[in-house]
Design a protein around this motif. Structure first.
Motif, PDB file in Angstrom:
ATOM      1  N   UNK A 125       0.811  -1.225   0.000  1.00 17.30           N
ATOM      2  CA  UNK A 125       0.000   0.000   0.000  1.00 17.30           C
ATOM      3  C   UNK A 125       0.847   1.280   0.000  1.00 17.30           C
ATOM      4  N   UNK A 126       1.989   1.223   0.669  1.00 20.56           N
ATOM      5  CA  UNK A 126       2.877   2.399   0.684  1.00 20.56           C
ATOM      6  C   UNK A 126       3.445   2.659  -0.707  1.00 20.56           C
ATOM      7  N   UNK A 127       3.797   1.592  -1.393  1.00 19.30           N
ATOM      8  CA  UNK A 127       4.340   1.731  -2.744  1.00 19.30           C
ATOM      9  C   UNK A 127       3.285   2.289  -3.702  1.00 19.30           C
ATOM     10  N   UNK A 128       2.028   1.902  -3.501  1.00 20.66           N
ATOM     11  CA  UNK A 128       0.942   2.408  -4.355  1.00 20.66           C
ATOM     12  C   UNK A 128       0.723   3.906  -4.199  1.00 20.66           C
ATOM     13  N   UNK A 129       1.145   4.473  -3.082  1.00 19.43           N
ATOM     14  CA  UNK A 129       0.968   5.910  -2.837  1.00 19.43           C
ATOM     15  C   UNK A 129       2.063   6.755  -3.482  1.00 19.43           C
ATOM     16  N   UNK A 130       3.138   6.121  -3.908  1.00 11.00           N
ATOM     17  CA  UNK A 130       4.251   6.862  -4.514  1.00 11.00           C
ATOM     18  C   UNK A 130       3.940   7.110  -5.989  1.00 11.00           C
ATOM     19  N   UNK A 131       3.939   8.373  -6.419  1.00 12.47           N
ATOM     20  CA  UNK A 131       3.671   8.637  -7.843  1.00 12.47           C
ATOM     21  C   UNK A 131       4.859   8.189  -8.704  1.00 12.47           C
ATOM     22  N   UNK A 132       4.594   7.252  -9.577  1.00  8.51           N
ATOM     23  CA  UNK A 132       5.627   6.765 -10.499  1.00  8.51           C
ATOM     24  C   UNK A 132       5.117   6.988 -11.907  1.00  8.51           C
ATOM     25  N   UNK A 133       5.443   8.120 -12.444  1.00  8.59           N
ATOM     26  CA  UNK A 133       4.898   8.500 -13.738  1.00  8.59           C
ATOM     27  C   UNK A 133       5.628   7.875 -14.911  1.00  8.59           C
ATOM     28  N   UNK A 134       6.801   7.364 -14.683  1.00  7.03           N
ATOM     29  CA  UNK A 134       7.504   6.630 -15.731  1.00  7.03           C
ATOM     30  C   UNK A 134       8.084   7.482 -16.823  1.00  7.03           C
ATOM     31  N   UNK A 135       8.519   6.810 -17.864  1.00  8.19           N
ATOM     32  CA  UNK A 135       9.222   7.435 -18.977  1.00  8.19           C
ATOM     33  C   UNK A 135       8.370   8.485 -19.682  1.00  8.19           C
ATOM     34  N   UNK A 136       7.113   8.169 -19.912  1.00 10.82           N
ATOM     35  CA  UNK A 136       6.257   9.087 -20.674  1.00 10.82           C
ATOM     36  C   UNK A 136       5.649  10.193 -19.811  1.00 10.82           C
ATOM     37  N   UNK A 137       5.825  10.106 -18.492  1.00  5.22           N
ATOM     38  CA  UNK A 137       5.263  11.109 -17.595  1.00  5.22           C
ATOM     39  C   UNK A 137       3.770  10.949 -17.378  1.00  5.22           C
ATOM     40  N   UNK A 138       3.183   9.926 -17.979  1.00 11.87           N
ATOM     41  CA  UNK A 138       1.743   9.706 -17.874  1.00 11.87           C
ATOM     42  C   UNK A 138       1.395   8.463 -17.058  1.00 11.87           C
ATOM     43  N   UNK A 139       2.397   7.803 -16.527  1.00 15.05           N
ATOM     44  CA  UNK A 139       2.138   6.613 -15.719  1.00 15.05           C
ATOM     45  C   UNK A 139       1.907   5.359 -16.524  1.00 15.05           C
ATOM     46  N   UNK A 140       2.335   5.346 -17.770  1.00 13.79           N
ATOM     47  CA  UNK A 140       2.099   4.194 -18.635  1.00 13.79           C
ATOM     48  C   UNK A 140       2.788   2.922 -18.188  1.00 13.79           C
ATOM     49  N   UNK A 141       3.857   3.052 -17.420  1.00 12.50           N
ATOM     50  CA  UNK A 141       4.570   1.849 -16.993  1.00 12.50           C
ATOM     51  C   UNK A 141       4.674   1.772 -15.461  1.00 12.50           C
TER      52      UNK A 141
END
Length: 161
Positions: A125-141
């Protein structure tokens, strides 16, 4: 040492294969000439040969050292790798074959192994709260990025599995 290295090269070029023990012995003889110890002396050829022989015996006795990797299938739309399912399967197959041929016991850990870690229920659950937008900046990965963290939980469980 040079003659052993040449013998190994000649055997490979001729299409014949040396035994694992012969390869280890050739490498040990070659290395014994150049590997310094902390005391600025050199490891004796006998010590290197003894180590290579013990390593070969360990492999022959079925107690190969374990080499771990982590892999979890991700739907193509959520990947950041641009690899196809076929490419993923081929890579894992080749990875496993190469480590096995080198004398290791390859093990592929998955998300299921990470879930066996005692702290997974707190960590996830803690990891799910971290914004990881990825390479495209849109969260695709995002899934791929999260799995990069979950692999450490799986690795921590590795020897317990």
């Amino acid at each position: 040492a040079a003659s052993c290295a040449l013998a190994a090269t000649a055997a490979n070029l001729a299409g014949t294969s040396m035994s694992l023990k012969d390869k280890a012995n050739a490498k040990a003889q070659e290395a014994a000439q150049t590997i310094p110890q902390a005391s600025n002396t050199y490891i004796s050829r006998a010590d290197m040969m003894e180590h290579a022989t013990k390593q070969d015996q360990t492999i022959q006795e079925g107690t190969r050292p374990i080499m771990y990797t982590f892999f979890e299938w991700i739907p193509p739309r959520n990947r950041g790798t641009q690899m196809s399912d076929l490419a993923d399967k081929s890579l894992i197959t080749e990875w496993k074959a190469a480590w096995k041929a080198a004398g290791w016991n390859p093990k592929i850990l998955t998300l299921e192994d990470a879930k066996k870690h005692p702290q997974y229920t707190d960590y996830s659950p803690k990891l799910n709260k971290i914004p990881m937008l990825g390479v495209d900046g849109l969260g695709g990965n995002v899934i791929y990025n999260q799995l990069c963290f979950f692999r450490w939980l799986a690795m921590a469980q590795g020897e317990k599995l």
